[in-house]
Design an enzyme around this catalytic site. Structure first.
Site, PDB file in Angstrom:
ATOM      1  N   SER A   1      -0.921  -8.461  12.973  1.00  0.00           N
ATOM      2  CA  SER A   1      -2.262  -8.618  12.379  1.00  0.00           C
ATOM      3  C   SER A   1      -3.304  -9.025  13.423  1.00  0.00           C
ATOM      4  O   SER A   1      -3.070  -9.917  14.239  1.00  0.00           O
ATOM      5  CB  SER A   1      -2.224  -9.672  11.278  1.00  0.00           C
TER       6      SER A   1
ATOM      7  N   SER B   1      -6.288  -9.982  12.271  1.00  0.00           N
ATOM      8  CA  SER B   1      -7.256 -10.767  11.492  1.00  0.00           C
ATOM      9  C   SER B   1      -7.728 -12.029  12.226  1.00  0.00           C
ATOM     10  O   SER B   1      -8.917 -12.368  12.150  1.00  0.00           O
ATOM     11  CB  SER B   1      -6.665 -11.148  10.131  1.00  0.00           C
TER      12      SER B   1
ATOM     13  N   LYS C   1       1.131  -8.837  -1.573  1.00  0.00           N
ATOM     14  CA  LYS C   1      -0.146  -8.692  -2.308  1.00  0.00           C
ATOM     15  C   LYS C   1       0.002  -8.659  -3.826  1.00  0.00           C
ATOM     16  O   LYS C   1      -0.896  -9.114  -4.537  1.00  0.00           O
ATOM     17  CB  LYS C   1      -0.881  -7.435  -1.831  1.00  0.00           C
TER      18      LYS C   1
ATOM     19  N   ASP D   1      -9.868  -5.332  -0.185  1.00  0.00           N
ATOM     20  CA  ASP D   1      -9.380  -4.127   0.508  1.00  0.00           C
ATOM     21  C   ASP D   1     -10.182  -2.886   0.125  1.00  0.00           C
ATOM     22  O   ASP D   1     -10.564  -2.090   0.980  1.00  0.00           O
ATOM     23  CB  ASP D   1      -7.905  -3.864   0.160  1.00  0.00           C
TER      24      ASP D   1
ATOM     25  N   GLY E   1       2.400   1.221  -3.028  1.00  0.00           N
ATOM     26  CA  GLY E   1       2.652  -0.216  -3.041  1.00  0.00           C
ATOM     27  C   GLY E   1       1.367  -1.002  -3.268  1.00  0.00           C
ATOM     28  O   GLY E   1       0.390  -0.483  -3.821  1.00  0.00           O
TER      29      GLY E   1
ATOM     30  N   ALA F   1      -0.944  -2.000  -1.199  1.00  0.00           N
ATOM     31  CA  ALA F   1      -2.140  -1.491  -0.530  1.00  0.00           C
ATOM     32  C   ALA F   1      -2.789  -0.393  -1.373  1.00  0.00           C
ATOM     33  O   ALA F   1      -4.006  -0.351  -1.524  1.00  0.00           O
ATOM     34  CB  ALA F   1      -1.779  -0.961   0.859  1.00  0.00           C
TER      35      ALA F   1
ATOM     36  N   ARG G   1       7.462   8.097  -1.745  1.00  0.00           N
ATOM     37  CA  ARG G   1       8.904   8.343  -1.594  1.00  0.00           C
ATOM     38  C   ARG G   1       9.607   8.094  -2.919  1.00  0.00           C
ATOM     39  O   ARG G   1      10.412   8.897  -3.371  1.00  0.00           O
ATOM     40  CB  ARG G   1       9.427   7.385  -0.502  1.00  0.00           C
ATOM     41  N   THR G   2       9.255   6.981  -3.583  1.00  0.00           N
ATOM     42  CA  THR G   2       9.835   6.669  -4.892  1.00  0.00           C
ATOM     43  C   THR G   2       8.855   7.140  -5.967  1.00  0.00           C
ATOM     44  O   THR G   2       7.800   6.524  -6.184  1.00  0.00           O
ATOM     45  CB  THR G   2      10.052   5.143  -5.018  1.00  0.00           C
TER      46      THR G   2
ATOM     47  N   GLY H   1      -7.241   2.197  10.681  1.00  0.00           N
ATOM     48  CA  GLY H   1      -7.968   1.287   9.802  1.00  0.00           C
ATOM     49  C   GLY H   1      -8.666   0.106  10.436  1.00  0.00           C
ATOM     50  O   GLY H   1      -8.830  -0.935   9.783  1.00  0.00           O
TER      51      GLY H   1
HETATM   52  P1  ATR Z   1       1.897  -2.538   0.826  1.00  0.00           P
HETATM   53  O1  ATR Z   1       1.355  -3.824   0.338  1.00  0.00           O
HETATM   54  O2  ATR Z   1       1.593  -2.241   2.262  1.00  0.00           O
HETATM   55  O3  ATR Z   1       1.535  -1.373  -0.022  1.00  0.00           O
HETATM   56  P2  ATR Z   1       4.501  -2.422  -0.342  1.00  0.00           P
HETATM   57  O4  ATR Z   1       3.987  -2.851  -1.643  1.00  0.00           O
HETATM   58  O5  ATR Z   1       5.798  -2.958   0.135  1.00  0.00           O
HETATM   59  O6  ATR Z   1       3.493  -2.735   0.811  1.00  0.00           O
HETATM   60  O7  ATR Z   1       4.556  -0.804  -0.335  1.00  0.00           O
HETATM   61  C1  ATR Z   1       5.013  -0.107   0.759  1.00  0.00           C
HETATM   62  C2  ATR Z   1       4.777   1.384   0.542  1.00  0.00           C
HETATM   63  O8  ATR Z   1       5.195   2.084   1.733  1.00  0.00           O
HETATM   64  C3  ATR Z   1       5.566   1.988  -0.600  1.00  0.00           C
HETATM   65  O9  ATR Z   1       4.842   3.063  -1.140  1.00  0.00           O
HETATM   66  C4  ATR Z   1       6.824   2.486   0.121  1.00  0.00           C
HETATM   67  O10 ATR Z   1       7.501   3.537  -0.524  1.00  0.00           O
HETATM   68  P3  ATR Z   1       8.541   3.215  -1.715  1.00  0.00           P
HETATM   69  O11 ATR Z   1       7.716   2.873  -2.923  1.00  0.00           O
HETATM   70  O12 ATR Z   1       9.314   4.463  -1.869  1.00  0.00           O
HETATM   71  O13 ATR Z   1       9.375   2.052  -1.238  1.00  0.00           O
HETATM   72  C5  ATR Z   1       6.211   3.005   1.394  1.00  0.00           C
HETATM   73  N1  ATR Z   1       7.152   3.105   2.512  1.00  0.00           N
HETATM   74  C6  ATR Z   1       7.620   2.096   3.280  1.00  0.00           C
HETATM   75  N2  ATR Z   1       8.460   2.572   4.228  1.00  0.00           N
HETATM   76  C7  ATR Z   1       8.522   3.921   4.043  1.00  0.00           C
HETATM   77  C8  ATR Z   1       9.207   4.980   4.700  1.00  0.00           C
HETATM   78  N3  ATR Z   1      10.006   4.757   5.745  1.00  0.00           N
HETATM   79  N4  ATR Z   1       9.045   6.244   4.223  1.00  0.00           N
HETATM   80  C9  ATR Z   1       8.226   6.475   3.179  1.00  0.00           C
HETATM   81  N5  ATR Z   1       7.555   5.515   2.516  1.00  0.00           N
HETATM   82  C10 ATR Z   1       7.697   4.266   2.939  1.00  0.00           C
END
Ligand code: ATR
Length: 283
Positions: A25, A27, A76, A112, A139, A141, A162-163, A250
Site C-alpha cells: 500500500s 496510502s 472491506k 472507492d 469481491g 473492491a 472466476r467464481t 489505479g
Molecule cells: P477485494 O476486496 O480486492 O475485492 P476479495 O473480496 O477477496 O478482495 O475479492 C478478490 C477477487 O479477486 C475475487 O473476485 C476473486 O475471485 P473469486 O471470487 O473467484 O475468488 C478474484 N481473484 C483473486 N485471485 C484470483 C485469481 N488468481 N484468478 C482469478 N480471480 C482471482
C-alpha cells in the site's frame, strides 16, 4: 502548561490502513503528502492484520485513541459488521474502506467508488454515459464501485468472475438498474465493444495474470487496473499487449479515494492533482 500537556497538544492524530497483505500500500505516502500540503498534524501507519484478528485490531486502534482507518484487501466486506453508523454509499456497496472514530462510535464509509469515478471522469476525461463496461472480479473492491458506475448511466455493465456465483450475487444485488449481468471469464460476450474494462480482482497482488478475456479488448477500450505498482501490473501489461487504447493503473483512484477519506477525517479536501504530480504519475 506542563511538558506533558504540551506534548499531548502537539501529538499527531493517528490514522492507518489495515489489510492482509498491506506492505504494497502507498496510502501512507499519499496521506503524508496531503498532511504536508494542508498543514494537518497526523501520522499514518501500515497495519498488517489477518482476518481472524480484524475485530480485535480495529477496537484496539479505537481504544488507544486512533482517529480513522482505511480498510483494504481482504477486509472491506467483513469490517462493515463492526461499524455503528454506515453511510448510504457504503451500505449500497456492502463494503467499507474508511472508518472514522468519533465520540466512541465507529462510522463506516466507502470512498472507492467516488475515487474511481473522479479519476476516470475528471482526470482521464472519459464519459461513461451510454458506455459498455466490463468489471473483472466480484469481491469487496467490485462491490464498492458498481453503484457509482451505474450512476453514470452506462448502457451495460457485466461482472465477470472466476467464481460465477459471486458475480451472479452481485448482479442480483444491483438488478434494479436492469443493466447489470454476470458471467465467467471464458463466457464474456464480445458482440459489442467495451469502452471500459476494470480489473477489480486481487490476482495481481500475487503477480498472477488470470485468464482475462482478451477478445473483449478493442482499439477503443480503456483498461483500468484498480491495483497499482511501480512496475506495470500483470493486468496492465496484458491490456497493452491485447491492444487497448489506454492501459491505466489505479494511482489516480488511490489518490482520489484517499482525498475523500482525508476530507471525512479532517474536513479539508487536498489538491489531488498536485499530489499525483508529486508521485510522478502521468494522468
Ligand atoms: P477485494 O476486496 O480486492 O475485492 P476479495 O473480496 O477477496 O478482495 O475479492 C478478490 C477477487 O479477486 C475475487 O473476485 C476473486 O475471485 P473469486 O471470487 O473467484 O475468488 C478474484 N481473484 C483473486 N485471485 C484470483 C485469481 N488468481 N484468478 C482469478 N480471480 C482471482
Amino acid at each position: 502548561m506542563t511538558d506533558e500537556s504540551t506534548a499531548k497538544s502537539t501529538a499527531p492524530d493517528r490514522y492507518g490502513v489495515m489489510g492482509y497483505p498491506v506492505s504494497h500500500s502507498r496510502s501512507p505516502i499519499v496521506h503524508h503528502l496531503f498532511a504536508m500540503q494542508t498543514g494537518q498534524n497526523i501520522q499514518y501507519e501500515l497495519l498488517q492484520v489477518s482476518p481472524e484478528k480484524l475485530e480485535t485490531a480495529v477496537r484496539q486502534f479505537q481504544r488507544t485513541g486512533g482517529k480513522g482507518l482505511n480498510i483494504t484487501v481482504p477486509h472491506k466486506s467483513e469490517v462493515a459488521k463492526l461499524v455503528d453508523h454506515l453511510s448510504e454509499r457504503a451500505a449500497t456497496a456492502g463494503a467499507v474502506n474508511t472508518l472514522a472514530f468519533r465520540g466512541g462510535e465507529i462510522h463506516g464509509d466507502n470512498t472507492d467508488g467516488i475515487g474511481l469515478l473522479r479519476d476516470i471522469v475528471v482526470n482521464l476525461g472519459v464519459s461513461l454515459e451510454g458506455a459498455n463496461i466490463l468489471v473483472l472480479g466480484a469481491g469487496g473492491a467490485t462491490r464498492g464501485i458498481i453503484g457509482p458506475l451505474l450512476e453514470m448511466q452506462p448502457k451495460s455493465l457485466i461482472i465477470a468472475n472466476r467464481t460465477l456465483g459471486k458475480a451472479e450475487a452481485l448482479a442480483e444485488h444491483f438488478s434494479h438498474s436492469g443493466t447489470v449481468s454476470a458471467c465467467r471469464f471464458n463466457a464474456v460476450p464480445v458482440d459489442e465493444v467495451y469502452n471500459l474494462i476494470i480489473n477489480a480482482t486481487s490476482a495481481g497482488l500475487t503477480g498472477e495474470a488470470p485468464p482475462y478475456p482478451a477478445a473483449a479488448i478493442s482499439k477503443s477500450t480503456i483498461c483500468y487496473d484498480l491495483s497499482y505498482g511501480l512496475k506495470p501490473t500483470p493486468f496492465s501489461i496484458w491490456a497493452r499487449e491485447a491492444g487497448a487504447a489506454r492501459s491505466v493503473m489505479g494511482w489516480g483512484m488511490l489518490v482520489e479515494q484517499a482525498a475523500e477519506s482525508f476530507n471525512l477525517w479532517r474536513g479539508i479536501r487536498p489538491d489531488t492533482a498536485a499530489v499525483l504530480k508529486q508521485l510522478s504519475v502521468t494522468v
